[in-house]
Design a protein around this motif. Sequence first.
Motif, mmCIF file in Angstrom:
data_model
loop_
_atom_site.group_PDB
_atom_site.id
_atom_site.type_symbol
_atom_site.label_atom_id
_atom_site.label_comp_id
_atom_site.label_asym_id
_atom_site.label_seq_id
_atom_site.Cartn_x
_atom_site.Cartn_y
_atom_site.Cartn_z
ATOM 1 N N ASP A 145 -32.807 60.882 -4.240
ATOM 2 C CA ASP A 145 -32.966 59.743 -3.341
ATOM 3 C C ASP A 145 -34.365 59.162 -3.487
ATOM 4 O OD1 ASP A 145 -32.510 57.907 -1.330
ATOM 5 O OD2 ASP A 145 -33.216 59.265 0.231
ATOM 6 N N LEU A 146 -34.436 57.847 -3.672
ATOM 7 C CA LEU A 146 -35.723 57.170 -3.810
ATOM 8 C C LEU A 146 -35.811 56.098 -2.730
ATOM 9 C CD1 LEU A 146 -35.908 56.714 -7.701
ATOM 10 C CD2 LEU A 146 -37.016 58.469 -6.310
ATOM 11 N N PRO A 147 -36.274 56.458 -1.530
ATOM 12 C CA PRO A 147 -36.294 55.490 -0.426
ATOM 13 C C PRO A 147 -37.203 54.304 -0.684
ATOM 14 C CG PRO A 147 -37.539 57.468 0.132
ATOM 15 C CD PRO A 147 -36.812 57.767 -1.148
ATOM 16 N N ASP A 148 -38.155 54.422 -1.603
ATOM 17 C CA ASP A 148 -39.092 53.328 -1.856
ATOM 18 C C ASP A 148 -38.604 52.369 -2.935
ATOM 19 O OD1 ASP A 148 -40.825 54.329 0.020
ATOM 20 O OD2 ASP A 148 -41.883 55.598 -1.418
ATOM 21 N N ILE A 149 -37.357 52.517 -3.363
ATOM 22 C CA ILE A 149 -36.871 51.655 -4.431
ATOM 23 C C ILE A 149 -36.802 50.199 -3.967
ATOM 24 C CG2 ILE A 149 -34.410 51.879 -3.885
ATOM 25 C CD1 ILE A 149 -33.921 52.013 -6.930
ATOM 26 N N ARG A 150 -36.576 49.996 -2.664
ATOM 27 C CA ARG A 150 -36.611 48.632 -2.122
ATOM 28 C C ARG A 150 -38.057 48.355 -1.702
ATOM 29 N NH1 ARG A 150 -32.477 45.659 -0.026
ATOM 30 N NH2 ARG A 150 -31.181 47.531 0.123
ATOM 31 N N PRO A 151 -38.727 47.422 -2.358
ATOM 32 C CA PRO A 151 -40.145 47.190 -2.074
ATOM 33 C C PRO A 151 -40.352 46.582 -0.690
ATOM 34 C CG PRO A 151 -39.291 45.460 -3.478
ATOM 35 C CD PRO A 151 -38.194 46.482 -3.359
ATOM 36 N N THR A 152 -41.561 46.693 -0.205
ATOM 37 C CA THR A 152 -41.913 46.013 1.042
ATOM 38 C C THR A 152 -42.007 44.519 0.774
ATOM 39 O OG1 THR A 152 -44.280 46.178 0.622
ATOM 40 C CG2 THR A 152 -43.231 48.021 1.809
ATOM 41 N N LEU A 153 -41.996 43.749 1.843
ATOM 42 C CA LEU A 153 -42.099 42.298 1.686
ATOM 43 C C LEU A 153 -43.430 41.929 1.042
ATOM 44 C CD1 LEU A 153 -40.775 39.573 2.198
ATOM 45 C CD2 LEU A 153 -41.777 39.574 4.483
ATOM 46 N N ASP A 154 -44.510 42.571 1.481
ATOM 47 C CA ASP A 154 -45.821 42.300 0.900
ATOM 48 C C ASP A 154 -45.878 42.697 -0.569
ATOM 49 O OD1 ASP A 154 -47.025 41.192 3.140
ATOM 50 O OD2 ASP A 154 -47.563 43.149 3.960
ATOM 51 N N GLY A 155 -45.158 43.774 -0.904
ATOM 52 C CA GLY A 155 -45.165 44.221 -2.282
ATOM 53 C C GLY A 155 -44.366 43.326 -3.211
ATOM 54 N N ALA A 156 -43.374 42.626 -2.659
ATOM 55 C CA ALA A 156 -42.520 41.771 -3.483
ATOM 56 C C ALA A 156 -43.054 40.345 -3.589
ATOM 57 C CB ALA A 156 -41.105 41.750 -2.916
ATOM 58 N N VAL A 157 -43.548 39.810 -2.469
ATOM 59 C CA VAL A 157 -44.046 38.426 -2.436
ATOM 60 C C VAL A 157 -45.333 38.422 -1.621
ATOM 61 C CG1 VAL A 157 -43.522 36.021 -1.890
ATOM 62 C CG2 VAL A 157 -41.650 37.595 -2.459
ATOM 63 N N SER A 158 -46.390 37.901 -2.175
ATOM 64 C CA SER A 158 -47.674 37.902 -1.477
ATOM 65 C C SER A 158 -47.621 37.040 -0.223
ATOM 66 C CB SER A 158 -48.780 37.386 -2.402
ATOM 67 O OG SER A 158 -48.616 36.003 -2.656
ATOM 68 N N ALA A 159 -48.480 37.345 0.736
ATOM 69 C CA ALA A 159 -48.539 36.579 1.978
ATOM 70 C C ALA A 159 -48.877 35.120 1.697
ATOM 71 C CB ALA A 159 -49.569 37.189 2.922
ATOM 72 N N ARG A 160 -49.779 34.881 0.753
ATOM 73 C CA ARG A 160 -50.142 33.499 0.416
ATOM 74 C C ARG A 160 -48.944 32.734 -0.123
ATOM 75 N NH1 ARG A 160 -55.287 32.418 -3.354
ATOM 76 N NH2 ARG A 160 -56.266 33.210 -1.418
ATOM 77 N N ALA A 161 -48.151 33.386 -0.965
ATOM 78 C CA ALA A 161 -46.977 32.723 -1.526
ATOM 79 C C ALA A 161 -45.945 32.430 -0.439
ATOM 80 C CB ALA A 161 -46.359 33.588 -2.611
#
Length: 278
Positions: free
Chosen positions: A13-29
Motif C-alpha cells: 500500500d502506497l498512501p502517498d501515491i495521490r499527491p497533495t494539491l500543493d505538490g501537484a499544482v503550485s499555489a501561484r498557478a
Amino acid sequence: MTTVLSHQPIETDLPDIRPTLDGAVSARARLGMAAGAAVVGAGVATLASPTTSTALTAAVVGAGLVTSLAANWSTCGMSVAGVVAAPKQPDRKGSSTPLRRLGWHALGSVSTGAVTGALLGAIGSVTAAHLSPLWLLAGWALFAFAYGLHEIGVLTMPAPMRRRQLPRHLRRTMAPWKVSLLFGAIIGPGFLIFIRSSAYYLLVLGVLAVGSPALGAAMFTVVSLGRCMPSVAAIVHTRRGGSMPGFLSVMCVVDRRVQAVTGAALVGLAAFAALALA
C-alpha cells in the motif's frame, strides 16, 4: 511516462501515491488560473448581458459540465474502471467485453441520474417560485465563489457526503456486466457515494434554483455520461498495451490537476453570475 503507465501491480500500500494539491499544482498557478477564469467569466457576462433567469440557467449548465469532468477521479471512478475495462477472469460468470460493460454502466448511471435531476427540478419548481431570481442568482454566485476557493485550497467549506464507497465485494460474486450496471445505478444520483468535486453541490443548488425538471434531467444525464470517462480512458489505455495498475497510478496524479481546474472554473462561473446581476 511510458514506464509509469506500464508498471506491474503494486504489492504494498502506497498512501502517498495521490499527491497533495500543493505538490501537484503550485499555489501561484492555482490562484492565477482562478483570476484568469474570473476575468473570462466577467467578460462573458458583460458582453452577453443576460437576463437573471438566463444567467442562472447558463450557470447551471456550466456547473453540470464542470461536474461531468471533475466528479470522475475518486476511488469510486477507479473501481468502476477496474470492473469495466479489466479483462474478465476465466472463472467468472457471464460473457462480456469492456465495451459492453461500458454500455451497461452508462445505462445504469443515466437511468438513475436523469430521474434524480428531474426530481430536483420538480422540487425546485415549487420552492423557487416563492423566491426572487435575483436573490437566487446572487446566492448561487456566492456559493460558487466559496467552493471555487475551497477546491484550490484557499479556504475550507463544508462537504457533506456519504463516505462509504461502492460495494466492492460484488466484484467477486456477480457477473462483470451486472456489477457495471449496478455500480452505474449507484453512482448516477451522485449523493449515494463519495462526492469528489464541489461542482456537484453547485449543480444541485442550480437545478433547485431554476426549478426545471427537464434541465435537471439533462444535466444529470451529462454528468452520468461524463462519469464514464475513466472507464473509456482505461479501455483505450489497455488496448494500446498499457496496464491497469499504471493507468490507476497516473489517474491519481491527474485527479489533483482536475481539482485545480475545477476550482478556477467555479470562480469563473461565480464572476459570470455576479456580473449578470449588475
